[in-house]
Design an enzyme around this catalytic site. Structure first.
Site, PDB file in Angstrom:
ATOM      1  N   ASP A   1       1.176  -1.265  -0.154  1.00 14.91           N
ATOM      2  CA  ASP A   1       0.132   0.217  -0.070  1.00 14.91           C
ATOM      3  C   ASP A   1       0.411   1.704  -0.298  1.00 14.91           C
ATOM      4  OD1 ASP A   1      -2.837   0.522   0.211  1.00 14.91           O
ATOM      5  OD2 ASP A   1      -1.779   2.119   1.374  1.00 14.91           O
TER       6      ASP A   1
ATOM      7  N   TYR B   1      -3.025  10.456   0.627  1.00 13.92           N
ATOM      8  CA  TYR B   1      -4.053  10.487   0.138  1.00 13.92           C
ATOM      9  C   TYR B   1      -3.996  12.501  -0.819  1.00 13.92           C
ATOM     10  CZ  TYR B   1      -5.312   6.301   0.165  1.00 13.92           C
ATOM     11  OH  TYR B   1      -5.253   5.119   1.206  1.00 13.92           O
TER      12      TYR B   1
ATOM     13  N   HIS C   1      -5.040  -7.316   0.440  1.00 13.61           N
ATOM     14  CA  HIS C   1      -4.142  -6.183   0.550  1.00 13.61           C
ATOM     15  C   HIS C   1      -3.445  -6.439   1.568  1.00 13.61           C
ATOM     16  CE1 HIS C   1      -3.526  -2.278  -1.157  1.00 13.61           C
ATOM     17  NE2 HIS C   1      -3.329  -1.996   0.347  1.00 13.61           N
TER      18      HIS C   1
END
Length: 383
Positions: free
Chosen positions: A178, A312, A361
């Site tokens: 990630d 982000y 993930h």
């Protein structure tokens, strides 16, 4: 400012009492038709998890487990950095820097620390021993909040290189998934004289820009074509959280920092979507206590907004090219993952690529043995 200070997690009882009161006073929304995962976390599922959190989950036990590992803080570029540093008794141990992602934390790696640092005690070979360094990303957990912007993956990579320098390590490996998968190759770019290898689960990027140029899809393998299709589906049906966190992290932060149920739902939505098989409940793949301890690191530190901001809002533009560090790089691609090798090779020196038809993930939480085996194999020739 280069001092490394011992750290212990000591959450005051008043914070736990406040959490208990908030959980007891949770106001749940009316379920939408069907009350299923297609519209978000089902009310029926979340209410049962809240009840477990309120009546059975033991933070003090989790706190003791975390404090059983040596923890430290140091300040780098004006930011407090919290990290675990567990050394191996094996004389040939290789230092390994592990970086988590969002919505994860240092909790992701707890079950790997023992096998990595003491392989013999876990059925392995002493030659595969590692010293492990596990930092909390800036803005996450006890490395939060942040006081300034600009925490791009390349900056974090430079900070991680400085952390390893302060710890006295001159040869080390890096691993992550990630956000950690984006940061790890940046450590190599920042410190190529000292990084011996980069290992990622999910791939270090870059991702293809869609739609693809005419005819390019036909040159890909069936597995890669499936991954392109799943990237397209993600952009159409799952991109909302990125849109919110990359444009209004402060606004969503009010809800997440004030409501434990909101924080829990926001994180569990992704644990359901990104674990594998996708329709299996997250707590059937990862123990409830692990999931809740991860949530607690966001809740107790009030860092949902700063984690979103770093993860982000500060991302570089998609498609911006990166210089290849030349450092040997491994990609371990589980069933949920969507890396495309031809794209990844544009910016990374891929020396090992492994596709596995299982796993999701959160590799260190879901399939730690598979991740451990691949890590050991990759770094054997780089020690």
């Amino acid at each position: 400012m280069t001092t490394i200070k011992p750290f212990r997690i000591e959450i005051p009882q008043s914070a736990l009492d406040d959490l208990a009161a908030k959980l007891a006073a949770t106001r749940l929304p009316t379920p939408l038709p069907g009350d299923d995962w297609d519209t978000g976390v089902p009310v029926g599922y979340l209410s049962s998890l809240i009840e477990y959190w309120r009546t059975e989950y033991d933070w003090r036990a989790a706190e003791a487990e975390l404090n059983a590992f040596p923890q430290y803080t140091t300040e780098i570029e004006g930011q407090q950095i919290h990290f675990l540093h567990v050394t191996s008794a094996e004389p040939g141990a290789l230092p390994l820097l592990l970086t988590h992602g969002w919505p994860g934390s240092i909790v992701e790696f707890l079950d790997l620390i023992g096998p990595l640092t003491d392989p013999v005690a876990h059925g392995g070979d002493a030659a595969d021993a590692f010293h492990v360094v596990i930092p909390s990303l800036p803005g996450f957990g006890f490395s939060g909040p942040v006081s300034e912007g600009g925490w791009t993956a390349d900056r974090i990579g430079r900070v991680w290189a400085e952390l390893m320098r302060r710890l006295g390590y001159t040869r080390y490996g890096v691993q992550g998934g990630d956000i950690g998968g984006a940061v790890s190759p940046e450590v190599a770019r920042a410190d190529r004289e000292h990084v011996v290898g980069v290992h990622t689960n999910g791939g270090p990027g870059p991702m293809p820009t869609l739609p693809l140029p005419p005819g390019e899809l036909e040159t890909m393998t069936p597995l890669e074509q499936d991954r392109i299709a799943r990237i397209q589906t993600f952009l159409q049906t799952e991109f909302g959280y990125i849109s919110i966190q990359s444009t209004r992290p402060q606004t969503i932060g009010y809800a997440l920092v004030d409501s434990p149920a909101g924080q829990l739902a926001w994180i569990m939505d992704k644990f359901h979507a990104w674990t594998h098989p996708a329709r299996t409940l997250p707590d059937q793949l990862i123990p409830k206590d692990r999931l809740l301890t991860n949530v607690m690191l966001y809740w107790l530190t009030g860092t949902a907004n700063s984690a979103a901001y770093v993860g982000y809002a500060q991302a570089q533009a998609w498609g911006a090219g990166k210089q290849n560090s030349g450092i040997p790089t491994a990609v371990l691609a589980f069933a949920h993952d969507v890396p495309i090798r031809s794209y990844t090779e544009r910016e990374n020196t891929i020396t090992r690529w492994t596709d596995i038809p299982q796993g999701g993930h959160f590799a260190a939480l879901e399939t730690p043995t598979l991740l451990l085996t691949d890590l050991r194999t990759f770094f054997r020739d780089l020690r």
